[in-house]
Design an enzyme around this catalytic site. Sequence first.
Site, PDB file in Angstrom:
ATOM      1  N   ALA A 183      12.310   8.585  43.209  1.00  0.00           N
ATOM      2  CA  ALA A 183      11.216   7.777  43.742  1.00  0.00           C
ATOM      3  C   ALA A 183      11.838   6.755  44.683  1.00  0.00           C
ATOM      4  O   ALA A 183      13.024   6.416  44.550  1.00  0.00           O
ATOM      5  CB  ALA A 183      10.483   7.091  42.602  1.00  0.00           C
ATOM      6  N   GLY A 232      12.863  10.956  40.194  1.00  0.00           N
ATOM      7  CA  GLY A 232      11.623  11.636  40.579  1.00  0.00           C
ATOM      8  C   GLY A 232      11.883  12.972  41.271  1.00  0.00           C
ATOM      9  O   GLY A 232      11.039  13.864  41.229  1.00  0.00           O
ATOM     10  N   GLU A 273      17.504   6.742  36.194  1.00  0.00           N
ATOM     11  CA  GLU A 273      16.638   5.552  36.155  1.00  0.00           C
ATOM     12  C   GLU A 273      17.225   4.433  35.306  1.00  0.00           C
ATOM     13  O   GLU A 273      17.050   3.251  35.611  1.00  0.00           O
ATOM     14  CB  GLU A 273      15.246   5.922  35.615  1.00  0.00           C
ATOM     15  CG  GLU A 273      14.395   6.728  36.569  1.00  0.00           C
ATOM     16  CD  GLU A 273      14.575   8.238  36.452  1.00  0.00           C
ATOM     17  OE1 GLU A 273      15.606   8.687  35.891  1.00  0.00           O
ATOM     18  OE2 GLU A 273      13.707   8.976  36.934  1.00  0.00           O
TER      19      GLU A 273
HETATM   20  N1  CO8 Z   1      14.987   5.254  47.168  1.00  0.00           N
HETATM   21  C1  CO8 Z   1      15.078   4.654  48.362  1.00  0.00           C
HETATM   22  N2  CO8 Z   1      16.111   4.862  49.218  1.00  0.00           N
HETATM   23  C2  CO8 Z   1      17.072   5.722  48.817  1.00  0.00           C
HETATM   24  C3  CO8 Z   1      17.044   6.386  47.576  1.00  0.00           C
HETATM   25  C4  CO8 Z   1      15.927   6.127  46.734  1.00  0.00           C
HETATM   26  N3  CO8 Z   1      15.775   6.735  45.543  1.00  0.00           N
HETATM   27  N4  CO8 Z   1      18.154   7.139  47.472  1.00  0.00           N
HETATM   28  C5  CO8 Z   1      18.847   6.985  48.601  1.00  0.00           C
HETATM   29  N5  CO8 Z   1      18.219   6.120  49.433  1.00  0.00           N
HETATM   30  C6  CO8 Z   1      18.624   5.660  50.755  1.00  0.00           C
HETATM   31  C7  CO8 Z   1      19.770   4.672  50.663  1.00  0.00           C
HETATM   32  O1  CO8 Z   1      19.291   3.386  50.389  1.00  0.00           O
HETATM   33  C8  CO8 Z   1      20.382   4.804  52.044  1.00  0.00           C
HETATM   34  O2  CO8 Z   1      19.586   4.090  52.960  1.00  0.00           O
HETATM   35  P1  CO8 Z   1      20.309   3.007  53.980  1.00  0.00           P
HETATM   36  O3  CO8 Z   1      21.164   3.878  54.843  1.00  0.00           O
HETATM   37  O4  CO8 Z   1      19.146   2.408  54.659  1.00  0.00           O
HETATM   38  O5  CO8 Z   1      21.094   2.100  53.105  1.00  0.00           O
HETATM   39  C9  CO8 Z   1      20.198   6.283  52.364  1.00  0.00           C
HETATM   40  O6  CO8 Z   1      19.150   6.751  51.500  1.00  0.00           O
HETATM   41  C10 CO8 Z   1      21.433   7.118  52.088  1.00  0.00           C
HETATM   42  O7  CO8 Z   1      21.819   6.871  50.754  1.00  0.00           O
HETATM   43  P2  CO8 Z   1      23.326   6.470  50.349  1.00  0.00           P
HETATM   44  O8  CO8 Z   1      23.972   5.727  51.458  1.00  0.00           O
HETATM   45  O9  CO8 Z   1      23.262   5.795  49.012  1.00  0.00           O
HETATM   46  O10 CO8 Z   1      23.973   7.915  50.236  1.00  0.00           O
HETATM   47  P3  CO8 Z   1      25.245   8.352  49.356  1.00  0.00           P
HETATM   48  O11 CO8 Z   1      25.592   9.717  49.798  1.00  0.00           O
HETATM   49  O12 CO8 Z   1      26.293   7.289  49.399  1.00  0.00           O
HETATM   50  O13 CO8 Z   1      24.698   8.398  47.833  1.00  0.00           O
HETATM   51  C11 CO8 Z   1      23.115   8.962  46.082  1.00  0.00           C
HETATM   52  C12 CO8 Z   1      23.734   9.350  47.448  1.00  0.00           C
HETATM   53  C13 CO8 Z   1      24.155   9.050  44.982  1.00  0.00           C
HETATM   54  C14 CO8 Z   1      21.983   9.935  45.799  1.00  0.00           C
HETATM   55  C15 CO8 Z   1      22.579   7.515  46.174  1.00  0.00           C
HETATM   56  O14 CO8 Z   1      21.770   7.385  47.339  1.00  0.00           O
HETATM   57  C16 CO8 Z   1      21.738   7.084  44.998  1.00  0.00           C
HETATM   58  O15 CO8 Z   1      22.257   6.793  43.929  1.00  0.00           O
HETATM   59  N6  CO8 Z   1      20.383   7.058  45.174  1.00  0.00           N
HETATM   60  C17 CO8 Z   1      19.471   6.590  44.159  1.00  0.00           C
HETATM   61  C18 CO8 Z   1      19.303   7.636  43.070  1.00  0.00           C
HETATM   62  C19 CO8 Z   1      18.385   7.117  42.003  1.00  0.00           C
HETATM   63  O16 CO8 Z   1      18.679   6.172  41.302  1.00  0.00           O
HETATM   64  N7  CO8 Z   1      17.202   7.786  41.839  1.00  0.00           N
HETATM   65  C20 CO8 Z   1      16.226   7.412  40.854  1.00  0.00           C
HETATM   66  C21 CO8 Z   1      15.182   6.580  41.497  1.00  0.00           C
HETATM   67  S1  CO8 Z   1      14.080   5.900  40.300  1.00  0.00           S
HETATM   68  C22 CO8 Z   1      12.987   7.120  40.013  1.00  0.00           C
HETATM   69  O17 CO8 Z   1      13.051   8.185  40.557  1.00  0.00           O
HETATM   70  C23 CO8 Z   1      11.908   6.751  39.050  1.00  0.00           C
HETATM   71  C24 CO8 Z   1      11.112   7.972  38.682  1.00  0.00           C
HETATM   72  C25 CO8 Z   1       9.725   7.579  38.342  1.00  0.00           C
HETATM   73  C26 CO8 Z   1       8.815   8.713  38.646  1.00  0.00           C
HETATM   74  C27 CO8 Z   1       8.855   9.076  40.127  1.00  0.00           C
HETATM   75  C28 CO8 Z   1       8.018  10.253  40.437  1.00  0.00           C
HETATM   76  C29 CO8 Z   1       8.181  10.658  41.820  1.00  0.00           C
END
Ligand code: CO8
Length: 257
Positions: A65, A108, A131
Site C-alpha cells: 500500500a 498490499g 507491515e
Molecule cells: N509506498 C510508497 N512509496 C513506496 C513504497 C510504498 N509501499 N515502496 C517503495 N516506494 C517508493 C520509495 O519511497 C521510493 O520513492 P522515492 O524515490 O521518491 O524515494 C521509490 O518507491 C523506490 O523505492 P526504494 O528507493 O526504496 O527502492 P529500493 O530498491 O531501495 O527498495 C523496497 C525496494 C525494499 C521494496 C523498498 O522500497 C521498501 O521497503 N518498500 C516498502 C515495502 C513495504 O513496507 N510495504 C508494505 C506497505 S504497508 C501495506 O502494504 C499495508 C497493507 C494494508 C492493506 C493494503 C491493501 C492494498
Amino acid sequence: MAYENIIVETRGPVGLIKLNRPQALNALNSALLGELNAALAAFDADGRIGAMVITGSEKAFAAGADIKEMQSLEFVDAYTKDFLGDWEKVTRIRKPIIAAVAGYALGGGCELAMMCDFIIAAKTAKFGQPEITLGVMPGMGGTQRLARFVGKAKAMDLCLTGRMMDAEEAERCGLVARVVPGQDLLEEAIQAAEKIASFSQPVVMMTKETVNRAYETTLAEGLRFERRLFHSMFALEDQKEGMAAFTGKRTPYFKNR
Ligand code: CO8
C-alpha cells in the site's frame, strides 16, 4: 475510461492489466485501486474476455500500500470511511484472475496477488508482509489468506518478522502455482489465461466459485455445494459437447466461452 496508474490491454480473450506507478514501485494508492476495480469490472462484464492477468514491472509487482498516502491517516477516518474496504471488490470478480509476479510483492502487493486465483512467479519474485516494520500489521488479508494458503507457521514467520521469501520458497509452501524464468513470465500467464478462456465460461466461473468455497465453509458444506453445481452442469450444452467430443475423438467447441 482513461487510466493513469494502470495499463489495460486485451490479448484475444485475455484481459491484461499492468500496474504502472514505476516511480513508487507500483505502490497501491486509492487512485490505482479505483482504476483497477473499474478495469476488472469492465473485463468481467465483457463477453469476449474469458480470464484476466494482473502484472507489474520487472522490479515490482507492487511494493505495498502507498505508505506516503497512509502516513498521516487518523483512526477516525480510517474506520468511518472503511479505508481499504474497496479492495474486497477484487475478490468479487467472477472470471479467473492470474497474478503474474516479478520482483517485490510486499504488504498490499502480496495481498493483492493472494486475492487473484493463482500466482505465477518469476524467479526474481519476493513475497513478504513487512507491515510490522512500519508499526502496523497486514490490513487486506495478509494475516488471513496467508495463514489459510501456507499454514500458520509460515504466516506467523512472515507477518511477525517482516522477512521476505523468494519464489522457490513461495512455491514450496503453496503460495505460488508455478515459477518460471523472468523473460517467460507474461507469456506463461497469458497462455494459462488463454487456456482457461477456451473452456466453457459458466463451468470456469462455477469452478472458481467452488474452489473459493473451500476457504469459506466446512468440508461437508463445500462438498455439498460442489455436488449441486456439478449436477447443474448437466443442463449445459457445453457438457454435451465436451463429452461427445471426447467419445468422438475430436476437439470440443464450447459455445458458452
Ligand atoms: N509506498 C510508497 N512509496 C513506496 C513504497 C510504498 N509501499 N515502496 C517503495 N516506494 C517508493 C520509495 O519511497 C521510493 O520513492 P522515492 O524515490 O521518491 O524515494 C521509490 O518507491 C523506490 O523505492 P526504494 O528507493 O526504496 O527502492 P529500493 O530498491 O531501495 O527498495 C523496497 C525496494 C525494499 C521494496 C523498498 O522500497 C521498501 O521497503 N518498500 C516498502 C515495502 C513495504 O513496507 N510495504 C508494505 C506497505 S504497508 C501495506 O502494504 C499495508 C497493507 C494494508 C492493506 C493494503 C491493501 C492494498
